[in-house]
Design a protein around this motif. Sequence first.
Motif, short mmCIF file in Angstrom:
data_model
loop_
_atom_site.label_atom_id
_atom_site.label_comp_id
_atom_site.label_asym_id
_atom_site.label_seq_id
_atom_site.Cartn_x
_atom_site.Cartn_y
_atom_site.Cartn_z
N ARG A 147 8.20 18.09 -26.10
CA ARG A 147 6.75 18.26 -25.97
C ARG A 147 6.37 19.74 -26.03
N LEU A 148 7.11 20.56 -25.29
CA LEU A 148 6.84 22.00 -25.27
C LEU A 148 6.97 22.59 -26.67
N ASN A 149 8.04 22.25 -27.38
CA ASN A 149 8.29 22.85 -28.68
C ASN A 149 7.34 22.34 -29.75
N LEU A 150 6.87 21.13 -29.62
CA LEU A 150 5.81 20.67 -30.52
C LEU A 150 4.55 21.51 -30.32
N ALA A 151 4.19 21.73 -29.05
CA ALA A 151 2.98 22.50 -28.76
C ALA A 151 3.11 23.94 -29.23
N ASN A 154 4.69 25.06 -31.67
CA ASN A 154 4.61 25.12 -33.13
C ASN A 154 3.31 24.49 -33.67
N ASN A 155 2.35 24.29 -32.77
CA ASN A 155 1.03 23.76 -33.15
C ASN A 155 1.14 22.40 -33.85
N LEU A 156 2.04 21.59 -33.35
CA LEU A 156 2.22 20.23 -33.86
C LEU A 156 1.73 19.24 -32.82
N PRO A 157 1.01 18.20 -33.21
CA PRO A 157 0.48 17.26 -32.22
C PRO A 157 1.61 16.49 -31.53
N GLU A 158 1.43 16.26 -30.23
CA GLU A 158 2.47 15.55 -29.47
C GLU A 158 2.72 14.16 -30.03
N HIS A 159 1.66 13.50 -30.55
CA HIS A 159 1.83 12.13 -31.04
C HIS A 159 2.59 12.07 -32.35
N SER A 160 2.96 13.22 -32.92
CA SER A 160 3.73 13.18 -34.17
C SER A 160 5.17 12.74 -33.93
N ASP A 172 18.52 14.13 -29.06
CA ASP A 172 18.05 15.44 -29.50
C ASP A 172 18.01 16.36 -28.29
N SER A 173 18.79 17.44 -28.30
CA SER A 173 18.97 18.24 -27.08
C SER A 173 17.67 18.82 -26.55
N PHE A 174 16.97 19.60 -27.38
CA PHE A 174 15.73 20.25 -26.94
C PHE A 174 14.61 20.08 -27.96
N GLY A 175 14.74 19.09 -28.81
CA GLY A 175 13.67 18.78 -29.74
C GLY A 175 13.78 19.43 -31.10
N ALA A 176 14.89 20.08 -31.42
CA ALA A 176 15.03 20.74 -32.73
C ALA A 176 14.87 19.75 -33.86
N LEU A 177 15.52 18.60 -33.78
CA LEU A 177 15.43 17.60 -34.84
C LEU A 177 14.04 16.99 -34.89
N SER A 178 13.51 16.66 -33.74
CA SER A 178 12.19 16.00 -33.68
C SER A 178 11.10 16.91 -34.21
N VAL A 179 11.13 18.18 -33.84
CA VAL A 179 10.11 19.12 -34.28
C VAL A 179 10.22 19.36 -35.79
#
Length: 383
Positions: A88-92, A94-100, A60-67
């Motif tokens: 990690r940055l993009n989860l934060a 978008n107010n998504l917990p890092e452990h997701s 996943d290049s910059f977290g698009a799929l993961s987020v």
Amino acid sequence: MSNHLTVAQGEFELNRLPKRPRELLRAWDAADEYLLDTVAEQLPLPDGPATGARILILNDSFGALSVALSAYRPYAMSDSYLSQQATRLNLAVNNLPEHSVSLLNSLESPEGVFDLVLIKAPKTLALLEDELIRLHPHLTPTSRVIVAGMIKTLPPSVWKLLERLVGPTTTSLAKKKARLVFASPDAELIIPPSPYPLCYRLENTELLISNHANVFSRDSLDIGTRFFLQHLPSRQDACDIIDLGCGNGLVGLIAAERCPLATVHFVDESFMAVASARDNFQRAFGEQRQATFRVGDGLIGVESESADLILCNPPFHQQNTVGDQIAAGLFKQSKRVLRKGGELWVIGNRHLDYHSYLGRLFGAHSIIAANSKFLIVKAVSAA
């Protein structure tokens, strides 16, 4: 350019790393969009946390799929430190917990089997081969494997590799110059052990050089490094040398031979590169020499004025994007980290014009050596 990705899973703000002002590139591509839309059609959102299909995401290049798929609590494996930091940055953001999202590096193994494996086609076919071989124990006949990429990153060799190491494949229609390849696991396939890391003996030496799958020039000495090695300095006074963007660590290893009192610090954003550098240095020196090995974003976090000599063969691409912004960032970091009178030695293709940039940044600089393809430039930190 908008940094908002809108897909069936929702709307997400996504940023690239390293950050730069007036970013002209998005943190995703049409293949990410195609893949997420396809997943949405086939897989309903889970009713609650940690329910639904087990998903593994590779490259996943910059977290698009993961987020976008964080509701499924996916596992995401990458060889790139920057990719993990961007996730990690993009989860934060978008107010998504890092452990997701469970982040794994390329040398770790996930636990259990997966219902759905989503793979962005990597730039290096060898990395995909290594990933597919190690993926085999985590698949069942009902698992689904989907490889996504822009058409230019999906040559027929990708399909052949999937058929050899996963099972029968089918392909989607092209959409915005992106395509998906679907593979169905074949339980009857005999999967060979991974050939990686590859090893070769460095020419005119007794050194055995090993390289993990995602390391540049895995099976031989590349011409740029060969030219750089011919001109590396011998510094009896050097205490700390940094091999910046170390790859397999060969430059730092030879520098250690030429600078016998120095501690060499190997730095790269690739987990496989740093692991290769560690293997090669320890094979060459055992416990006789000191060295450190660091996976990170260049020299961020490295103490200012802590190095006498920095050696750098900077990358001029990030995944499939070509540019000089990464090199420019490394040069700026090097100026901060060098001690007064310290030296930055850089090799690059002539057309990249590093010597002009280094002249503006450092002032004192000189061309050490040149041939028809490469320049080696020395820049000196002001005393």
